[in-house]
Design a protein around this motif. Structure first.
Motif, short mmCIF file in Angstrom:
data_model
loop_
_atom_site.label_atom_id
_atom_site.label_comp_id
_atom_site.label_asym_id
_atom_site.label_seq_id
_atom_site.Cartn_x
_atom_site.Cartn_y
_atom_site.Cartn_z
N GLN A 134 -11.85 15.45 -18.35
CA GLN A 134 -11.80 15.45 -16.89
C GLN A 134 -10.95 14.29 -16.38
OE1 GLN A 134 -15.62 15.04 -15.03
NE2 GLN A 134 -14.85 15.46 -12.96
N ALA A 135 -11.06 13.12 -17.05
CA ALA A 135 -10.26 11.96 -16.66
C ALA A 135 -8.78 12.22 -16.91
CB ALA A 135 -10.72 10.73 -17.42
N VAL A 136 -8.46 12.91 -18.01
CA VAL A 136 -7.07 13.27 -18.28
C VAL A 136 -6.52 14.15 -17.17
CG1 VAL A 136 -5.54 14.55 -19.82
CG2 VAL A 136 -7.26 13.02 -20.78
N SER A 137 -7.28 15.19 -16.80
CA SER A 137 -6.83 16.10 -15.74
C SER A 137 -6.63 15.37 -14.43
CB SER A 137 -7.86 17.23 -15.56
OG SER A 137 -7.98 17.98 -16.74
N LYS A 138 -7.55 14.43 -14.11
CA LYS A 138 -7.45 13.69 -12.87
C LYS A 138 -6.22 12.79 -12.86
CE LYS A 138 -10.16 10.69 -9.81
NZ LYS A 138 -11.45 9.99 -9.61
N ARG A 139 -5.95 12.11 -13.97
CA ARG A 139 -4.78 11.23 -14.05
C ARG A 139 -3.48 12.04 -13.91
NH1 ARG A 139 -6.00 6.93 -19.00
NH2 ARG A 139 -7.79 5.89 -18.04
N ILE A 140 -3.40 13.17 -14.57
CA ILE A 140 -2.20 13.99 -14.49
C ILE A 140 -2.00 14.50 -13.07
CG2 ILE A 140 -1.08 16.10 -15.29
CD1 ILE A 140 -1.10 13.86 -17.36
N ALA A 141 -3.09 14.93 -12.44
CA ALA A 141 -2.99 15.44 -11.07
C ALA A 141 -2.51 14.35 -10.12
CB ALA A 141 -4.35 15.98 -10.64
N THR A 142 -3.03 13.13 -10.30
CA THR A 142 -2.61 12.00 -9.46
C THR A 142 -1.13 11.69 -9.67
OG1 THR A 142 -4.83 11.02 -9.53
CG2 THR A 142 -3.01 9.57 -8.93
N LEU A 143 -0.69 11.71 -10.92
CA LEU A 143 0.72 11.45 -11.21
C LEU A 143 1.61 12.52 -10.61
CD1 LEU A 143 2.72 9.62 -12.71
CD2 LEU A 143 2.35 11.01 -14.77
N GLU A 144 1.21 13.78 -10.70
CA GLU A 144 1.99 14.88 -10.12
C GLU A 144 2.08 14.74 -8.60
OE1 GLU A 144 1.36 18.56 -13.25
OE2 GLU A 144 -0.18 18.21 -11.70
N LYS A 145 1.00 14.27 -7.99
CA LYS A 145 1.01 14.09 -6.54
C LYS A 145 1.99 12.98 -6.15
CE LYS A 145 -2.07 13.22 -2.62
NZ LYS A 145 -3.47 12.96 -2.20
N ILE A 146 1.99 11.89 -6.90
CA ILE A 146 2.90 10.78 -6.60
C ILE A 146 4.35 11.21 -6.78
CG2 ILE A 146 3.67 8.50 -7.38
CD1 ILE A 146 0.74 7.89 -8.07
N LEU A 147 4.62 11.94 -7.84
CA LEU A 147 5.99 12.37 -8.15
C LEU A 147 6.44 13.54 -7.30
CD1 LEU A 147 5.91 12.12 -12.05
CD2 LEU A 147 6.90 10.49 -10.44
N GLY A 148 5.47 14.32 -6.80
CA GLY A 148 5.81 15.48 -5.98
C GLY A 148 6.30 16.67 -6.78
N VAL A 149 5.94 16.74 -8.07
CA VAL A 149 6.35 17.86 -8.93
C VAL A 149 5.21 18.24 -9.85
CG1 VAL A 149 8.79 17.20 -8.87
CG2 VAL A 149 7.31 16.31 -10.69
N ARG A 150 5.29 19.43 -10.44
CA ARG A 150 4.36 19.83 -11.49
C ARG A 150 4.93 19.39 -12.82
NH1 ARG A 150 1.09 24.29 -10.65
NH2 ARG A 150 0.39 23.86 -12.78
N LEU A 151 4.08 18.81 -13.64
CA LEU A 151 4.53 18.31 -14.94
C LEU A 151 4.15 19.25 -16.07
CD1 LEU A 151 3.57 14.54 -14.47
CD2 LEU A 151 5.86 15.55 -14.33
N PHE A 152 3.06 20.00 -15.90
CA PHE A 152 2.58 20.90 -16.95
C PHE A 152 2.28 22.28 -16.35
CE2 PHE A 152 1.20 16.72 -18.60
CZ PHE A 152 1.72 16.78 -19.89
N THR A 153 2.38 23.26 -17.20
CA THR A 153 1.82 24.59 -16.91
C THR A 153 0.81 24.89 -18.00
OG1 THR A 153 3.58 25.69 -18.16
CG2 THR A 153 3.91 25.43 -15.78
N ARG A 154 -0.27 25.56 -17.63
CA ARG A 154 -1.32 25.86 -18.60
C ARG A 154 -0.94 27.13 -19.37
NH1 ARG A 154 -5.87 22.90 -18.29
NH2 ARG A 154 -6.15 21.58 -16.44
N THR A 155 -1.24 27.12 -20.67
CA THR A 155 -1.01 28.27 -21.55
C THR A 155 -2.32 28.57 -22.27
OG1 THR A 155 -0.40 27.00 -23.51
CG2 THR A 155 1.36 27.47 -21.91
N ALA A 156 -2.31 29.67 -23.02
CA ALA A 156 -3.52 30.06 -23.76
C ALA A 156 -3.88 29.02 -24.81
CB ALA A 156 -3.30 31.41 -24.41
N ARG A 157 -2.88 28.27 -25.28
CA ARG A 157 -3.12 27.29 -26.35
C ARG A 157 -3.26 25.86 -25.82
NH1 ARG A 157 0.96 29.10 -31.25
NH2 ARG A 157 0.09 31.20 -31.58
N GLY A 158 -3.05 25.66 -24.54
CA GLY A 158 -3.16 24.31 -24.00
C GLY A 158 -2.29 24.13 -22.78
N VAL A 159 -1.34 23.18 -22.85
CA VAL A 159 -0.42 22.92 -21.74
C VAL A 159 1.00 22.83 -22.26
CG1 VAL A 159 -2.11 21.74 -20.26
CG2 VAL A 159 -0.80 20.42 -21.94
N LYS A 160 1.94 23.10 -21.37
CA LYS A 160 3.36 23.08 -21.72
C LYS A 160 4.12 22.35 -20.62
CE LYS A 160 7.25 26.14 -22.80
NZ LYS A 160 7.68 27.57 -22.93
#
Length: 313
Positions: free
Chosen positions: A33-59
């Motif tokens: 959950q902390a990983v997801s929160k940190r990534i979401a915060t970083l994406e908000k600061i940068l204004g872009v999506r960094l990952f897309t979710r896949t069946a095996r994880g993230v890309k």
């Protein structure tokens, strides 16, 4: 990039390398959950999506791929910044008064004995400036004559005699004393000793003031100090002018100058160099330097009974 959290950048890199938030969480010892929160915060600061979710994880997205090498650079910069101030990783910063003087030569001996120790050599003006720099953490240690009259040291400052440096005269080939193998202080009486680099109020100024008073010498500081070369040029052409230097002072002059360096004996005036450091400084190379100085070779004059230093030393 203002406001980017390096912890979030580190989490982004871990997730990009593993391809799974769960694996990144395990590597960083935090929750998924902390990983997801940190990534979401970083994406908000940068204004872009960094990952897309896949069946095996993230890309990584295209923006994530563009950001990844810069994220690695940020983490490497952080590592270098931390290493630059970590005791044992950063260079040991030492003040040597002057790069041609005895302390620089002694520090060179230490470096040859401990080539693994990285050194940062500096030259400060006087003992007051050196002690202030030690207290502020600007330098780790200094070679100084510190027991001047009126000098007040506190419990936070360590001082230990490092070495005593015999004094020599430097004169030209036409000087009346040029053929002597050694001179006594008494034989220097009446000759002009020119030392334009002496500054009143400094520890080296106090040393030579006391030396002149003890033996009736004439030490002049008149005229501008243009450096070593003009001083040596003047000595080479003089029949009566001399200067005083430490035994380990490094001097170079043209062969045609024919200058002489003659030891002063009976008694031997020695300059009292001490190592000064902060007692709470944990740098391991500082301990190595102190050990090196305390176990160094005894100088040739060490057994002589006829040495002179000022009473304050």
């Amino acid at each position: 990039m203002t406001g980017v959290d390096l912890a979030a950048v580190r989490t982004f890199v871990a997730a990009a390398d593993s391809g799974r938030f769960q694996d990144a969480a395990g590597e960083l010892s935090i929750t998924q959950q902390a990983v997801s929160k940190r990534i979401a915060t970083l994406e908000k600061i940068l204004g872009v999506r960094l990952f897309t979710r896949t069946a095996r994880g993230v890309k990584l997205t295209i923006d994530g791929q563009a950001f990844l090498p810069h994220a690695r650079d940020l983490l490497r910069a952080e590592e270098r910044a931390v290493a630059s101030v970590r005791p044992g990783r950063r260079a040991l910063r030492v003040d040597v008064i002057g790069r041609r003087l005895g302390p620089a030569a002694v520090l060179g001996d230490f470096h040859r004995a401990h080539p693994e120790v990285e050194l940062d050599v500096v030259t400060l003006f006087d003992a007051d400036a050196a002690i202030d720099a030690i207290r502020s953490g600007t330098i780790d240690a200094s070679f100084r004559a510190v027991t001047m009259p009126g000098r007040r040291l506190f419990d936070d400052i360590g001082v230990a005699r490092a070495f005593d440096e015999p004094i020599e005269i430097v004169i030209g080939p036409a000087h009346e004393l040029a053929d002597l193998r050694a001179v006594t202080p008494a034989e220097l009486v009446g000759y002009r000793i020119w030392m334009p680099g002496l500054v009143p109020g400094t520890e080296w100024g106090a040393y030579y003031d006391d030396l002149a008073a003890a033996f009736g010498l004439t030490i002049e500081v008149t005229g501008p100090d243009f450096g070593t070369k003009p001083l040596l040029d003047t000595l080479a052409d003089s029949r009566s002018l001399a200067t005083l230097v430490g035994e380990r002072t490094h001097l170079v002059w043209p062969a045609e100058h024919g200058l002489r360096r003659i030891p002063v004996r009976d008694p031997i005036p020695v300059y009292p160099h001490s190592l000064v450091w902060h007692r709470n400084n944990p740098h391991p190379a500082l301990a190595a330097l102190r050990t090196h100085l305390s176990s160094g070779r005894r100088p040739e004059h060490a057994e002589a009974e006829t040495t002179w230093t000022p009473a304050w030393a």
